[in-house]
Design a protein around this motif. Structure first.
Motif, short mmCIF file in Angstrom:
data_model
loop_
_atom_site.label_atom_id
_atom_site.label_comp_id
_atom_site.label_asym_id
_atom_site.label_seq_id
_atom_site.Cartn_x
_atom_site.Cartn_y
_atom_site.Cartn_z
N GLN A 14 -17.17 126.85 -17.46
CA GLN A 14 -17.00 125.67 -18.30
C GLN A 14 -17.07 126.01 -19.78
O GLN A 14 -16.36 125.43 -20.60
CB GLN A 14 -18.05 124.61 -17.96
CG GLN A 14 -17.85 123.94 -16.60
CD GLN A 14 -18.60 124.65 -15.49
OE1 GLN A 14 -19.00 125.81 -15.64
NE2 GLN A 14 -18.81 123.96 -14.38
N GLN A 15 -17.93 126.96 -20.14
CA GLN A 15 -18.03 127.36 -21.53
C GLN A 15 -16.74 127.99 -22.04
O GLN A 15 -16.28 127.70 -23.16
CB GLN A 15 -19.19 128.34 -21.71
CG GLN A 15 -20.56 127.73 -21.46
CD GLN A 15 -21.66 128.77 -21.38
OE1 GLN A 15 -21.43 129.96 -21.65
NE2 GLN A 15 -22.86 128.35 -21.01
N ILE A 16 -16.13 128.84 -21.21
CA ILE A 16 -14.86 129.47 -21.60
C ILE A 16 -13.77 128.42 -21.80
O ILE A 16 -13.06 128.42 -22.81
CB ILE A 16 -14.43 130.50 -20.53
CG1 ILE A 16 -15.39 131.70 -20.54
CG2 ILE A 16 -13.00 130.97 -20.79
CD1 ILE A 16 -15.12 132.71 -19.45
N VAL A 17 -13.66 127.51 -20.83
CA VAL A 17 -12.63 126.46 -20.93
C VAL A 17 -12.88 125.58 -22.15
O VAL A 17 -11.96 125.27 -22.92
CB VAL A 17 -12.60 125.62 -19.65
CG1 VAL A 17 -11.71 124.39 -19.82
CG2 VAL A 17 -12.13 126.46 -18.47
N PHE A 18 -14.12 125.18 -22.36
CA PHE A 18 -14.47 124.28 -23.46
C PHE A 18 -14.11 124.90 -24.81
O PHE A 18 -13.38 124.29 -25.61
CB PHE A 18 -15.98 123.98 -23.40
CG PHE A 18 -16.45 122.94 -24.38
CD1 PHE A 18 -16.68 121.64 -23.97
CD2 PHE A 18 -16.66 123.26 -25.72
CE1 PHE A 18 -17.12 120.67 -24.87
CE2 PHE A 18 -17.10 122.31 -26.62
CZ PHE A 18 -17.32 121.01 -26.20
N PHE A 19 -14.58 126.09 -25.08
CA PHE A 19 -14.41 126.67 -26.41
C PHE A 19 -12.98 127.18 -26.64
O PHE A 19 -12.47 127.09 -27.77
CB PHE A 19 -15.43 127.80 -26.63
CG PHE A 19 -16.83 127.30 -26.79
CD1 PHE A 19 -17.20 126.54 -27.90
CD2 PHE A 19 -17.80 127.58 -25.84
CE1 PHE A 19 -18.50 126.08 -28.05
CE2 PHE A 19 -19.09 127.12 -25.98
CZ PHE A 19 -19.44 126.36 -27.08
N LEU B 93 -6.04 118.75 -20.04
CA LEU B 93 -6.48 119.89 -19.24
C LEU B 93 -8.00 120.01 -19.24
O LEU B 93 -8.63 120.16 -18.18
CB LEU B 93 -5.84 121.18 -19.77
CG LEU B 93 -6.03 122.47 -18.97
CD1 LEU B 93 -5.49 122.31 -17.56
CD2 LEU B 93 -5.35 123.63 -19.68
N GLY B 94 -8.61 119.91 -20.43
CA GLY B 94 -10.06 119.98 -20.50
C GLY B 94 -10.74 118.78 -19.86
O GLY B 94 -11.79 118.92 -19.22
N MET C 274 -15.80 114.54 -28.83
CA MET C 274 -16.25 115.24 -30.03
C MET C 274 -15.63 116.63 -30.17
O MET C 274 -15.24 117.03 -31.26
CB MET C 274 -17.77 115.37 -30.04
CG MET C 274 -18.32 115.92 -31.35
SD MET C 274 -20.12 116.02 -31.39
CE MET C 274 -20.40 117.39 -30.27
N GLY C 275 -15.53 117.38 -29.06
CA GLY C 275 -15.07 118.76 -29.14
C GLY C 275 -13.70 118.90 -29.77
O GLY C 275 -13.53 119.62 -30.78
N VAL C 276 -12.70 118.22 -29.22
CA VAL C 276 -11.34 118.35 -29.75
C VAL C 276 -11.23 117.74 -31.14
O VAL C 276 -10.47 118.24 -31.99
CB VAL C 276 -10.33 117.70 -28.78
CG1 VAL C 276 -10.21 118.48 -27.49
CG2 VAL C 276 -10.69 116.25 -28.49
N SER C 277 -11.97 116.66 -31.39
CA SER C 277 -11.90 116.01 -32.70
C SER C 277 -12.46 116.91 -33.80
O SER C 277 -11.88 117.03 -34.88
CB SER C 277 -12.67 114.68 -32.67
OG SER C 277 -12.12 113.81 -31.71
N LEU C 278 -13.60 117.55 -33.53
CA LEU C 278 -14.18 118.46 -34.52
C LEU C 278 -13.30 119.68 -34.73
O LEU C 278 -13.15 120.16 -35.86
CB LEU C 278 -15.58 118.88 -34.08
CG LEU C 278 -16.67 117.82 -34.20
CD1 LEU C 278 -18.01 118.39 -33.73
CD2 LEU C 278 -16.79 117.32 -35.63
#
Length: 512
Positions: free
Chosen positions: A18-23, A216-217, A232-236
């Motif tokens: 999940q960390q790989i996909v997220f970042f 995808l995420g 938050m992730g994609v927005s930041l």
């Protein structure tokens, strides 16, 4: 078959996979941030005036040959006219002094037949100075931005449907390649027409890969990590990419050098193909259970976990295939087929249109807010990260940014897997209509200074009221089928009493 979140619970929510996909997906959003608003600098209008060729004029006539006009109560040198060169040359040869021996208001003026001279105190060059998009051709300056957003519109419309048909991953990388290659090709544009064609094609991939990465995420991640990524992730990531734009533009003040800097980062994302998997949810919606299980078992290895012998229930696979893959191929028209989906789609499209019009209208206006466009652009980007505004316009930009971030997550949660990317792509397509007209919306200030803001404010209030009729998605699993989407109930208000009905209630969870 068990609910997807339940079936994949053995993976946990925040392992190595999940960390790989997220970042990595967040990192892929960076080029969208500085690519979407590069037009702020690429198409900005530098200070300009008519070119005066090398002729035998006295110093006084050299200074006086450009007429002075009053603009908004201030005296400025004319940008689009000069006194007739042959007349001025004769007067200079006679030794007459402008303003003393000659009344300048009586002299005939002419257009800039020898071209324009552009100020270089802020930019070395822009698309405007490269192709002379000023005076009679000034309409081409906002139209350049509109052409780009038309490309974004077309890309959003088709990429969503292609992604639901062929998969999230191939469309994600294909649109990223289109954006990178044609942004690079625009460097060598010999004319404005060629530049616009390449800009249009580049726009095809601009938001398309953003939407594909987002969906995808959203489908791979689960639980609170999915919420964190989508809200938050994609927005930041987009905001930080946006904040890098004025830094690039400050050191690369030539438009072709800036285009090169914007295109090269796309090459860094090619290796992501081997690290980012296809969406298991999409594979399940296509009946590809073995491929979905293979991805989940590989994810378990990365998380150093043991996958169960049976991830999905075999005895329900055949029935689930029938439910997940109807005989009729799901296309964009399915978003309008039934009353429930149709009302949801139309309201969402209205909200997306309003947000995009306001967001891009204020963002493209940043170069006019401050004497230094680099400072204005950075503040406009920074306001997407923090809540400190320095002006009402930046406060409005913050609200629009927040709304846009939430709408991506909300739209993805409302629609089922078989239509999720098509729905998101369609909504962003409608939103691009707003971004296409945003450059011209700013021109309304010529009639009344506050008319653009009144227009945007009215749209925002109407859209906010319309959202009250949308269903709630908080705390509920992502729907897999259209039937599950239909059973979602609208948000209720404690202050509004409803009549009790004897009709039985079917819970959404009971259908999984």
């Amino acid at each position: 078959m068990k609910d997807y979140d339940e079936a994949t619970r053995f993976l946990g929510q925040w392992g190595r996979f999940q960390q790989i996909v997220f970042f990595l997906l967040c990192a892929s959003i960076f080029p969208n941030g500085f690519g979407a608003f590069s037009l702020v600098f690429l198409t900005d209008i530098p200070d300009h005036r008519c070119t005066v060729p090398e002729v035998n004029l006295t110093q006084d006539w050299h200074k006086a040959i450009i007429p002075i006009k009053v603009v908004n109560g201030n005296q400025e040198l004319s940008r689009c006219s000069r006194y007739r060169l042959d007349v001025v040359g004769n007067l200079s040869a006679l030794g007459l002094v402008p303003g003393r021996d000659v009344n300048l208001t009586d002299l005939e003026q002419e257009a800039c037949v020898d071209g324009w001279s552009y100020g270089r105190d802020i930019y070395q060059s822009t698309v405007v100075s490269e192709f002379d998009l000023v005076c009679v051709d000034q309409w081409k300056q906002p139209f350049t931005s509109t052409i780009y957003f038309l490309g974004v519109l077309v890309g959003s419309f088709f990429s969503g449907q292609l992604s639901d048909r062929f998969g999230r991953k191939p469309i994600f990388f294909a649109t990223m390649a289109i954006q990178t290659l044609f942004t690079f090709a625009a460097i060598f544009s010999p004319s404005w027409t060629v530049f616009c064609i390449l800009l249009f094609i580049s726009g095809l991939g601009q938001i398309s890969n953003y939407v594909s990465a987002f969906v995808l995420g959203t489908e791979i991640l689960t639980g609170h990590v999915r919420v964190l990524f989508s809200s938050m992730g994609v927005s930041l990531a987009f905001a930080f990419g946006y904040m890098m734009l004025p830094l690039f533009a400050y050191f690369l003040r030539d438009c072709r050098s800036l285009l090169l800097a914007l295109s090269l980062p796309g090459l860094l994302y090619l290796p992501l193909w081997w690290f980012i998997p296809e969406s298991p949810r999409w594979l399940l919606s296509q009946g590809k259970y073995q491929e979905a299980e293979a991805i989940l078992r590989e994810a378990a290895k990365r998380n150093k976990l043991q996958a169960p012998h049976l991830i999905f229930d075999d005895h329900n696979i055949d029935a689930d295939k029938t439910q997940m893959q109807p005989k009729e191929r799901l296309i964009v028209f399915n978003l309008l087929k039934s009353g429930n989906i149709r009302s949801t789609t139309l309201i969402l499209c209205m909200v997306w249109f309003t947000l995009s019009t306001g967001y891009f209208g204020l963002s493209l206006n940043t170069s006019r807010l401050h004497a230094n466009p680099y400072i204005s652009c950075f503040i406009s980007a920074a306001v997407e990260v923090c809540q400190n505004s320095i002006a009402l316009e930046m406060l409005g930009k913050f609200g629009l940014t927040t709304g846009t971030a939430l709408m991506f997550a909300y739209t993805a949660e409302l629609y089922p897997t078989v239509l999720r990317n098509t729905a998101t792509g369609t909504c962003t397509t409608v939103s691009r209509v707003g971004s296409c007209i945003a450059p011209f919306l700013l021109q309304l200030s010529m009639f009344f200074k506050y008319l653009p803001y009144i227009t945007l404010g009215t749209l925002a209030v109407a859209s906010a009221f319309a959202t009250l009729f949308l269903p709630e998605s908080f705390g509920r699993p992502l729907p897999q089928t259209i039937q599950q989407m239909h059973r979602r109930e609208s948000v209720t208000f404690p202050c509004i009493k409803r009549k009790e009905r004897s009709k039985a209630v079917v819970l959404f969870e009971s259908q999984l």
